[in-house]
Write a protein that holds these residues in place. Structure first.
Motif, PDB file in Angstrom:
ATOM      1  N   ARG A  30       0.818  -1.221   0.000  1.00 33.53           N
ATOM      2  CA  ARG A  30       0.000   0.000   0.000  1.00 33.53           C
ATOM      3  C   ARG A  30       0.847   1.264   0.000  1.00 33.53           C
ATOM      4  O   ARG A  30       0.394   2.307  -0.462  1.00 33.53           O
ATOM      5  CB  ARG A  30      -0.922   0.007   1.214  1.00 33.53           C
ATOM      6  CG  ARG A  30      -2.050  -0.993   1.109  1.00 33.53           C
ATOM      7  CD  ARG A  30      -2.864  -1.045   2.378  1.00 33.53           C
ATOM      8  NE  ARG A  30      -3.938  -2.020   2.247  1.00 33.53           N
ATOM      9  CZ  ARG A  30      -4.407  -2.740   3.250  1.00 33.53           C
ATOM     10  NH1 ARG A  30      -3.915  -2.578   4.473  1.00 33.53           N
ATOM     11  NH2 ARG A  30      -5.377  -3.606   3.049  1.00 33.53           N
ATOM     12  N   ALA A  31       2.057   1.163   0.508  1.00 34.47           N
ATOM     13  CA  ALA A  31       2.950   2.329   0.595  1.00 34.47           C
ATOM     14  C   ALA A  31       3.816   2.500  -0.656  1.00 34.47           C
ATOM     15  O   ALA A  31       4.541   3.492  -0.764  1.00 34.47           O
ATOM     16  CB  ALA A  31       3.841   2.198   1.830  1.00 34.47           C
ATOM     17  N   GLU A  32       3.742   1.574  -1.584  1.00 31.46           N
ATOM     18  CA  GLU A  32       4.580   1.647  -2.779  1.00 31.46           C
ATOM     19  C   GLU A  32       4.166   2.796  -3.696  1.00 31.46           C
ATOM     20  O   GLU A  32       2.980   3.119  -3.813  1.00 31.46           O
ATOM     21  CB  GLU A  32       4.477   0.347  -3.581  1.00 31.46           C
ATOM     22  CG  GLU A  32       5.211  -0.814  -2.974  1.00 31.46           C
ATOM     23  CD  GLU A  32       5.131  -2.033  -3.865  1.00 31.46           C
ATOM     24  OE1 GLU A  32       5.711  -1.991  -4.971  1.00 31.46           O
ATOM     25  OE2 GLU A  32       4.500  -3.014  -3.454  1.00 31.46           O
ATOM     26  N   ASP A  60       4.417   0.156 -15.088  1.00 29.13           N
ATOM     27  CA  ASP A  60       5.709   0.309 -14.417  1.00 29.13           C
ATOM     28  C   ASP A  60       5.576   0.086 -12.915  1.00 29.13           C
ATOM     29  O   ASP A  60       6.453  -0.527 -12.293  1.00 29.13           O
ATOM     30  CB  ASP A  60       6.304   1.695 -14.682  1.00 29.13           C
ATOM     31  CG  ASP A  60       6.783   1.868 -16.116  1.00 29.13           C
ATOM     32  OD1 ASP A  60       7.012   0.839 -16.801  1.00 29.13           O
ATOM     33  OD2 ASP A  60       6.914   3.024 -16.546  1.00 29.13           O
ATOM     34  N   ALA A  61       4.484   0.572 -12.325  1.00 30.53           N
ATOM     35  CA  ALA A  61       4.247   0.369 -10.890  1.00 30.53           C
ATOM     36  C   ALA A  61       4.042  -1.112 -10.584  1.00 30.53           C
ATOM     37  O   ALA A  61       4.548  -1.625  -9.583  1.00 30.53           O
ATOM     38  CB  ALA A  61       3.046   1.195 -10.423  1.00 30.53           C
ATOM     39  N   VAL A  62       3.324  -1.818 -11.455  1.00 29.21           N
ATOM     40  CA  VAL A  62       3.110  -3.262 -11.276  1.00 29.21           C
ATOM     41  C   VAL A  62       4.446  -3.996 -11.378  1.00 29.21           C
ATOM     42  O   VAL A  62       4.749  -4.870 -10.552  1.00 29.21           O
ATOM     43  CB  VAL A  62       2.101  -3.814 -12.306  1.00 29.21           C
ATOM     44  CG1 VAL A  62       2.010  -5.338 -12.213  1.00 29.21           C
ATOM     45  CG2 VAL A  62       0.730  -3.188 -12.106  1.00 29.21           C
ATOM     46  N   ALA A  63       5.242  -3.654 -12.365  1.00 20.33           N
ATOM     47  CA  ALA A  63       6.541  -4.304 -12.552  1.00 20.33           C
ATOM     48  C   ALA A  63       7.447  -4.086 -11.345  1.00 20.33           C
ATOM     49  O   ALA A  63       8.115  -5.017 -10.879  1.00 20.33           O
ATOM     50  CB  ALA A  63       7.218  -3.795 -13.819  1.00 20.33           C
ATOM     51  N   SER A  64       7.448  -2.886 -10.814  1.00 17.79           N
ATOM     52  CA  SER A  64       8.251  -2.585  -9.628  1.00 17.79           C
ATOM     53  C   SER A  64       7.772  -3.405  -8.433  1.00 17.79           C
ATOM     54  O   SER A  64       8.571  -3.982  -7.689  1.00 17.79           O
ATOM     55  CB  SER A  64       8.170  -1.088  -9.319  1.00 17.79           C
ATOM     56  OG  SER A  64       8.885  -0.783  -8.144  1.00 17.79           O
ATOM     57  N   HIS A  65       6.467  -3.475  -8.256  1.00 18.96           N
ATOM     58  CA  HIS A  65       5.885  -4.271  -7.171  1.00 18.96           C
ATOM     59  C   HIS A  65       6.262  -5.747  -7.322  1.00 18.96           C
ATOM     60  O   HIS A  65       6.688  -6.392  -6.360  1.00 18.96           O
ATOM     61  CB  HIS A  65       4.365  -4.110  -7.166  1.00 18.96           C
ATOM     62  CG  HIS A  65       3.657  -5.070  -6.280  1.00 18.96           C
ATOM     63  ND1 HIS A  65       3.750  -5.029  -4.904  1.00 18.96           N
ATOM     64  CD2 HIS A  65       2.843  -6.122  -6.569  1.00 18.96           C
ATOM     65  CE1 HIS A  65       3.023  -6.000  -4.386  1.00 18.96           C
ATOM     66  NE2 HIS A  65       2.470  -6.683  -5.374  1.00 18.96           N
ATOM     67  N   ASN A  66       6.104  -6.277  -8.527  1.00 22.30           N
ATOM     68  CA  ASN A  66       6.382  -7.695  -8.761  1.00 22.30           C
ATOM     69  C   ASN A  66       7.849  -8.054  -8.541  1.00 22.30           C
ATOM     70  O   ASN A  66       8.167  -9.211  -8.261  1.00 22.30           O
ATOM     71  CB  ASN A  66       5.939  -8.102 -10.165  1.00 22.30           C
ATOM     72  CG  ASN A  66       4.438  -8.165 -10.298  1.00 22.30           C
ATOM     73  OD1 ASN A  66       3.700  -8.127  -9.315  1.00 22.30           O
ATOM     74  ND2 ASN A  66       3.960  -8.224 -11.524  1.00 22.30           N
ATOM     75  N   ALA A  67       8.741  -7.084  -8.634  1.00 24.85           N
ATOM     76  CA  ALA A  67      10.166  -7.315  -8.409  1.00 24.85           C
ATOM     77  C   ALA A  67      10.584  -7.047  -6.964  1.00 24.85           C
ATOM     78  O   ALA A  67      11.721  -7.347  -6.590  1.00 24.85           O
ATOM     79  CB  ALA A  67      10.985  -6.431  -9.347  1.00 24.85           C
TER      80      ALA A  67
END
Length: 97
Positions: A30-32, A60-67
């Motif tokens: 939630r803080a990402e 891009d936000a999804v990719a960052s989260h998934n990594a």
């Protein structure tokens, strides 16, 4: 906007362990940057079904989260709680209202 529904079919006697393991993922996600919402819901008619509903600003936000470490750590443990494979659906959406 990217909307993700991830459905977890949790082993009946592992509900509490699943909830405890997923709590840190909820809080940190939630803080990402790029996260709009990240919520876990329990089915009203099936005791073992939980659905994560995620809303992200963009791919891009999804990719960052998934990594991220918190995501990859949870994914590595998720199989211990699941009675069936994780069902993930992703939508490219825009709010109408």
């Amino acid at each position: 906007m990217i909307i993700i529904h991830a459905t977890f079919n949790v082993i009946a006697d592992k509900h509490q362990a699943f909830i405890e393991e997923i709590q840190p993922l909820l809080e940190v996600s939630r803080a990402e940057t790029g996260n709009i919402s990240y919520d876990l819901f329990k089915s009203t008619d099936k005791d073992n079904i939980f659905t994560m509903v995620e809303v992200w600003q963009d791919a891009d936000a999804v990719a960052s989260h998934n990594a991220s470490t918190h995501f990859t750590s949870f994914v590595g443990k998720a199989g211990n709680f699941l009675a069936a494979p994780l069902d993930v659906k992703s939508f490219d959406g825009q709010a109408i209202y």
